[in-house]
Design an enzyme around this catalytic site. Structure first.
Site, short mmCIF file in Angstrom:
data_model
loop_
_atom_site.label_atom_id
_atom_site.label_comp_id
_atom_site.label_asym_id
_atom_site.label_seq_id
_atom_site.Cartn_x
_atom_site.Cartn_y
_atom_site.Cartn_z
N ASN A 131 0.83 -1.06 0.04
CA ASN A 131 0.03 -0.16 -0.06
C ASN A 131 0.80 1.24 0.04
O ASN A 131 0.10 2.28 0.55
CB ASN A 131 -0.98 0.03 1.21
N ARG A 134 2.83 7.01 11.90
CA ARG A 134 2.57 6.35 12.90
C ARG A 134 2.10 7.56 13.89
O ARG A 134 2.91 8.57 14.06
CB ARG A 134 3.35 5.75 13.81
N GLN A 144 -5.27 3.45 18.55
CA GLN A 144 -6.29 3.12 17.63
C GLN A 144 -7.12 2.08 18.03
O GLN A 144 -6.57 1.12 18.33
CB GLN A 144 -5.54 2.94 16.32
N HIS A 182 -7.71 6.09 10.44
CA HIS A 182 -6.47 5.25 9.81
C HIS A 182 -7.05 4.52 8.68
O HIS A 182 -7.46 3.30 8.55
CB HIS A 182 -5.91 4.22 10.57
#
Lengths: 385, 385
Positions: A153, A291, A320, A339
């Site tokens: 990704n 992050r 998260q 996210h």
């Protein structure tokens, strides 16, 4: 965007391009004991969204599209989003699972304690990129293999970073909020809207994502800078058109826009604290899809409130899911999302194919693509040391 | 982003690069009668935002930064945002003004009736690009000169278009709305979030903005198409990497993303009506920073509601300011803003410099840069015919 199911051959094609074929004579690094395996996948739940797109494989319901394949080979495959606390579904299976698959978008935190409990655990796979949800030292000590779908990704994240740079530089969100609240006040947007052209953009970290971002920035005629452990070779540097900055603190005050593209490690945790943010230019724009814990949460919120940071956008938080009272939800000039950047439908198809490929190799006792390893034979990959 | 005042020399430098020096022997095309002129500028009002940035010259308060210069030469300079109706400030001055300057962001509509009333009017200048707020045929018949600052904000608009493409393709806004409303639901974003890579993007119109967009799209590895009256020369086409589509209706069903980059003319008004939208791929994403009236307002809203258009983003509306009940404010999957893309601070400095340059030439009886003319000597520029 059309929602046709991608043909299985296309998924295979993606898989093989992401995973170069290795010589079959490689020694067995990963000793998959023969027989049935218990595999647990921890993903986000899609609920009513699951059926809206046949290619939505990255959720609990989609289960990476590998259930039929795994079960036809006699393996057990449990998929859940319930990952926290002693009564969670994950905890129930931790003692006898062989493989744990998870994603950075809804990470199963693999602590030293969990690793100790997981007597059968051999393999930890990230459907996506990054393994900071895992205690890598504990995993290495336990001789586990940790691997990600490197590259799956990177394009997704780089595109998303460029979008966020433009959203901040051009002051998009106040304009959109005017539209939905029935207002029209061009001045209230324009007084702090700029072109990206001619501005200085610096990336902190310049691995695969950072380079893809710089390539996409090139036609915008910016002044491009990068800080990394390693200087690119001169030919690549010249082609990308970015200047190396050895000293991070010397680069920061030059940048109108700073993009974080470094993994979360012991060295980068809290890297952007109050003092380092103070070194940035007043009015700096910061994009962070790397992050959340690379930033000091409160220091970012304070600098957004004071105006020292004029805009902050990213999709990563700590922890998260971000709790309802996370200060980044409420600070001014933020363009945050959950996210998401690495879990586009295109990315899901690529990382699902990459996970399948690694499981296939694991069952056969074959090596993974070298770049996928994060922990191998008790050692961390170099960028995690 | 830093808000230092740009040095006057920089503004001059921008001005001269936008306005190539012409031979001084040119004949006087525009007969500025000697003596004091009455110049009216219609811009948006900035109110409390005016003082927040010293380079904010595009508003009523900033007055393009040319008040001192005009008044020192004995000219009268009236600046207002009050432009509609018989009692407006503009209407008071229409009978005896010589020059009217306005912007597409807050346009003074110059109708045939106003032109008839404006006995002294000689020159209509757009601070920015576009003159569809002017009845060009009436202006031509009255032998007025109409000119814009060609090129002054083409980069600004092209950057903004690429931002909007990414916002739609990657489904940014639902994610941001989750953040501000305390939610976290990755699936609710991801099921319709894609990468731009590999998608087909077509531009309807490929003038300066369209080409700048295509150049910026090139590193994204899309399939790029363009429809225009004129095919680019093969070398430029090859460099930009886009394929010519002579037939608009043949191009539309191929596109995942359609970007409107054509001026508003009699031929393009209402070009995207119900029938033409039906020719687009189901789930198409449309970006329109050109002019609102190129679209049939209700047809766009209906197609967004039905899902035939999966996302619509732009900064242009008809009329402007958009009324509170404009349907585009309420349709699903819109990423609209007020008219902003061409009025970044960088663009303002360029078009203010371009207007000053044309006024200077007008006072001296010199030609404008050729590409700036929209109506000259009773004739419309070719793209407006």
């Amino acid at each position: 965007m059309a929602m046709k199911r991608v043909a299985a051959t296309a998924v295979r094609a993606i898989s093989s391009s992401e995973s170069p074929v290795l010589p079959t004579t490689f020694s067995r690094e990963l000793h998959a004991s023969p027989g049935s395996k218990k595999i647990v996948g921890v993903f986000y739940k899609a609920n009513e969204y699951a059926k809206l797109n046949p290619n939505f494989v990255g959720c609990v319901e989609g289960a990476l599209g590998i259930r039929e394949w795994l079960e036809s080979q006699g393996h057990q495959y449990i998929v859940t989003d319930d990952k926290e606390g002693p009564n969670s579904e994950l905890e129930k299976h931790i003692e006898d699972l062989h493989v744990l698959i998870t994603t950075p978008f809804h990470p199963a935190y693999v602590t030293a304690e969990r690793i100790k409990k997981a007597k059968n655990l051999q393999l930890l796979l990230t459907a996506g990129i990054g393994s900071d949800h895992i205690d890598l030292n504990a995993a290495a000590a336990a001789k586990l293999t940790v691997a990600e779908v490197t590259g799956s990704n990177v394009v997704s994240v780089a595109e998303d970073e460029l979008m966020r740079i433009l959203i901040l530089v051009r002051n998009f969100l106040p304009g959109h909020h005017q539209v939905i609240s029935g207002e029209w006040n061009v001045a209230g947007i324009a007084y702090r809207a700029y072109d990206l052209e001619g501005k200085t953009v610096g990336t902190v970290g310049c691995g695969r994502i950072g380079r893809l971002l710089l390539q996409r920035l090139k036609p915008f005629n910016c002044n491009l800078l990068y800080h990394d452990r390693i200087k690119m070779d001169p030919e690549l540097e010249n082609q990308i058109g970015a200047k190396f900055e050895e000293d991070l603190d010397a680069m920061l005050p030059k940048c109108d826009v700073i993009v974080i593209n470094t993994p979360l490690t012991d060295k980068t945790r809290g890297l952007f604290d109050k003092d380092r943010i103070a070194k940035c230019k007043k009015g700096v724009l910061i994009v962070n899809n790397a992050r959340g814990a690379i930033m000091d949460t409160q220091a970012v919120a304070d600098a957004c409130s004071s105006g020292h940071i004029a805009g902050y956008s990213g999709d990563v938080w700590y922890p998260q899911p971000a709790p309802k009272d996370h200060p980044w939800r409420y600070m001014p000039n933020q363009a945050m999302t959950p996210h998401i950047s690495g879990t586009t439908i295109d990315a899901q198809l690529r990382y699902a194919a990459g996970v399948k490929d690694m499981l296939e190799r694991y069952f056969k006792g074959e090596e993974f693509p070298a770049q996928n390893y994060i922990v191998k034979e008790g050692e961390l990959a170099s960028q995690y040391r």
